[in-house]
Design a protein around this motif. Structure first.
Motif, short mmCIF file in Angstrom:
data_model
loop_
_atom_site.label_atom_id
_atom_site.label_comp_id
_atom_site.label_asym_id
_atom_site.label_seq_id
_atom_site.Cartn_x
_atom_site.Cartn_y
_atom_site.Cartn_z
N PRO A 100 -2.52 -2.83 -25.64
CA PRO A 100 -1.59 -3.63 -26.46
C PRO A 100 -0.21 -3.79 -25.83
O PRO A 100 0.59 -4.59 -26.29
N ARG A 101 0.08 -3.02 -24.78
CA ARG A 101 1.39 -3.08 -24.14
C ARG A 101 1.37 -3.98 -22.90
O ARG A 101 2.26 -3.93 -22.07
N GLY A 102 0.34 -4.81 -22.78
CA GLY A 102 0.32 -5.83 -21.75
C GLY A 102 -0.54 -5.53 -20.54
O GLY A 102 -0.84 -6.44 -19.77
N TRP A 103 -0.94 -4.29 -20.35
CA TRP A 103 -1.72 -3.94 -19.16
C TRP A 103 -3.16 -4.40 -19.31
O TRP A 103 -3.73 -4.38 -20.39
N GLN A 104 -3.74 -4.83 -18.19
CA GLN A 104 -5.14 -5.22 -18.12
C GLN A 104 -5.85 -4.29 -17.13
O GLN A 104 -5.19 -3.64 -16.32
N PRO A 105 -7.18 -4.20 -17.19
CA PRO A 105 -7.88 -3.30 -16.27
C PRO A 105 -7.50 -3.47 -14.81
O PRO A 105 -7.29 -2.50 -14.09
N VAL A 106 -7.40 -4.72 -14.33
CA VAL A 106 -7.06 -4.93 -12.92
C VAL A 106 -5.67 -4.41 -12.60
O VAL A 106 -5.41 -3.92 -11.48
N ASP A 107 -4.75 -4.51 -13.56
CA ASP A 107 -3.39 -4.04 -13.33
C ASP A 107 -3.36 -2.51 -13.17
O ASP A 107 -2.69 -1.99 -12.28
N VAL A 108 -4.05 -1.82 -14.07
CA VAL A 108 -4.05 -0.36 -14.03
C VAL A 108 -4.73 0.14 -12.76
O VAL A 108 -4.28 1.08 -12.11
N HIS A 109 -5.85 -0.50 -12.40
CA HIS A 109 -6.56 -0.12 -11.19
C HIS A 109 -5.68 -0.33 -9.96
O HIS A 109 -5.60 0.54 -9.07
N ARG A 110 -4.97 -1.46 -9.90
CA ARG A 110 -4.14 -1.78 -8.74
C ARG A 110 -2.98 -0.78 -8.62
O ARG A 110 -2.72 -0.25 -7.52
N ILE A 111 -2.29 -0.49 -9.71
CA ILE A 111 -1.12 0.37 -9.59
C ILE A 111 -1.52 1.82 -9.35
O ILE A 111 -0.78 2.58 -8.71
N THR A 112 -2.71 2.22 -9.80
CA THR A 112 -3.17 3.57 -9.50
C THR A 112 -3.43 3.73 -8.01
O THR A 112 -3.03 4.73 -7.40
N GLY A 113 -4.10 2.75 -7.41
CA GLY A 113 -4.31 2.80 -5.98
C GLY A 113 -3.01 2.73 -5.20
O GLY A 113 -2.86 3.35 -4.14
N ARG A 114 -2.04 1.98 -5.73
CA ARG A 114 -0.76 1.81 -5.04
C ARG A 114 0.07 3.09 -5.09
O ARG A 114 0.64 3.50 -4.07
N ARG A 115 0.16 3.71 -6.24
CA ARG A 115 1.03 4.88 -6.38
C ARG A 115 0.33 6.20 -6.07
O ARG A 115 1.01 7.18 -5.73
N LEU A 116 -0.99 6.22 -6.19
CA LEU A 116 -1.74 7.44 -5.87
C LEU A 116 -2.64 7.15 -4.67
O LEU A 116 -2.17 7.06 -3.55
#
Length: 420
Positions: free
Chosen positions: A60-76
């Motif tokens: 509900p806060r705007g994130w979509q699956p592709v967004d979470v997957h991308r930023i996890t790979g980017r930051r971790l």
């Protein structure tokens, strides 16, 4: 002795702090568990349960699956992104609310389709990654800390469980397997493979002409029906290196296709707002042009004068910024030509009277959507610091234009999370 949920909470709090030794002590306690016979299973279940809950809170806060997957790979890293995929699959399995079709399509594209029950997610993932228990718990806690720290971002499409009445109804996605897009992809594939810049420019220009004609046809069709849709949006990765140049390329391609773009540099993406056919065009073109720009940059590096004394990074940035601006000019020219050709040659005035108001109304709707989702947007100026790189990127002699207009990004509001 603390139970599994308390152990997870303590480990998470320690990871968020600055005391590295305290974080390691809490990780050791997580390893030991509560002392019960099934302590390991209980800890795994508590971790995954909280991760799934955290993911559900992001939608509900705007994130979509592709967004979470991308930023996890980017930051971790890729292993952490794999855990997120499995957790998203488990969360989807337990999702009671209605789920839109596009959501499931994103999960399928990510490979997040496993049906493992929550208690088995962590064990299955760590076994697949070849991790021992200590490393698996460390990664899982890091992932949980990241997921729970993500700020709200713009809600581009109604997420699972949200009805159309709660958010503006956004226009559906354009067909991604149309004959026109197949022709565009074929042209761009040739542009990517050629070593002749003039040929690449001609092929890319032809692709833009096809895209522009298709967009005009879609606009005229949609203009004849009052559906009350709002423009939609996509997020395109602008990761390092040269994130600013990539964001500039997104913005130039977006502008040529009647879209608006906003760069969230700390999150590693640009948000593009527009109508479905235009958004697909931007995504396809940006992906291809990034390949072309990188290939041209590498060729340019090899042709540099020996002993120029310039740092490669500065030259690369100048090259890519120049490439983005040059490609934007050409794409906009192709769009203008297609728009002009779309009016009826036999009655140019009547044709323009029919087409231009439709395009103007759609453009106004996109700008209104931009102002609604990004009320604090500001403009960031990119500086070109290497004349040789600029000249090489533009293939022109205009070395004086060393300061270029940049990309918009959200304004930072003191004391509040950045609105994106």
């Amino acid at each position: 002795m603390p139970d599994a949920d308390e152990l997870v909470a303590n480990a998470l709090a320690a990871v968020r702090g600055t005391d590295v030794r305290q974080a390691e002590r809490q990780l050791d306690r997580l390893m030991v568990g509560s002392g019960a016979a099934d302590a390991g299973t209980a800890v795994d279940a508590a971790l995954v349960r909280r991760l799934v809950r955290g993911l559900a809170g992001l939608w509900p806060r705007g994130w979509q699956p592709v967004d979470v997957h991308r930023i996890t790979g980017r930051r971790l890293d890729a292993r952490a992104a794999g855990l997120v995929r499995d957790a998203m699959a488990a969360q989807r399995r337990d999702q009671a609310d209605p789920v839109p079709q596009w959501w499931d399509e994103q999960l399928r594209e990510l490979g997040a389709t496993a049906v493992t029950d929550q208690p088995g997610v962590l064990a299955g993932w760590s076994r697949r990654e070849g991790l021992d228990r200590t490393d698996a718990l460390r990664v899982a806690v890091d992932v949980l800390a990241l997921v729970e720290s993500l700020p709200p971002i713009a809600v581009l499409r109604p997420p699972p469980g949200v009805t159309g009445a709660a958010l503006p109804r956004t226009a559906g996605a354009a067909r991604t397997g149309s004959p026109m897009l197949d022709r565009v992809r074929a042209l761009l594939a040739k542009a990517e493979s050629t070593t002749f810049p003039a040929e690449a420019e001609a092929l890319t220009g032809k692709a833009q002409e096809l895209i522009a004609r298709h967009s005009i046809d879609e606009a005229l069709l949609a203009g004849g029906a009052e559906r009350g849709d709002a423009p939609g949006g996509v997020r395109l990765s602008t990761d390092s290196p040269y994130a600013g140049a990539k964001a500039l390329l997104v913005q130039e391609v977006a502008a040529a296709n009647r879209c608006e773009a906003v760069w969230s540099d700390d999150l590693g993406f640009s948000t593009v707002l527009g109508w479905p056919a235009d958004l697909v065009a931007v995504e396809v073109l940006y992906t291809s042009l990034l390949v072309q720009a990188t290939a041209a940059m590498l060729r340019g590096r090899a042709e540099r004068r020996p002993g120029s004394g310039r740092r490669t990074k500065v030259w690369d940035e100048s090259f890519l910024n120049a490439f983005a601006l040059r490609i934007g000019e050409r794409l906009r020219a192709a769009t203008e030509a297609a728009t002009d050709a779309a009016t009826d040659p036999a009655d140019r005035v009547a044709g323009a009277d029919r087409l231009l108001p439709v395009l103007a109304a759609r453009g106004a709707a996109v700008r209104e959507r931009l102002e609604t989702l990004f009320p604090g947007v500001t403009r960031h100026r990119l500086s070109v610091r290497d004349a040789e790189g600029w000249s090489s990127g533009t293939s022109a002699a205009d070395r004086a234009a060393l300061d270029v207009g940049g990309v918009r990004r959200p304004r930072q509001v003191p004391g509040r999370p950045d609105a994106r």
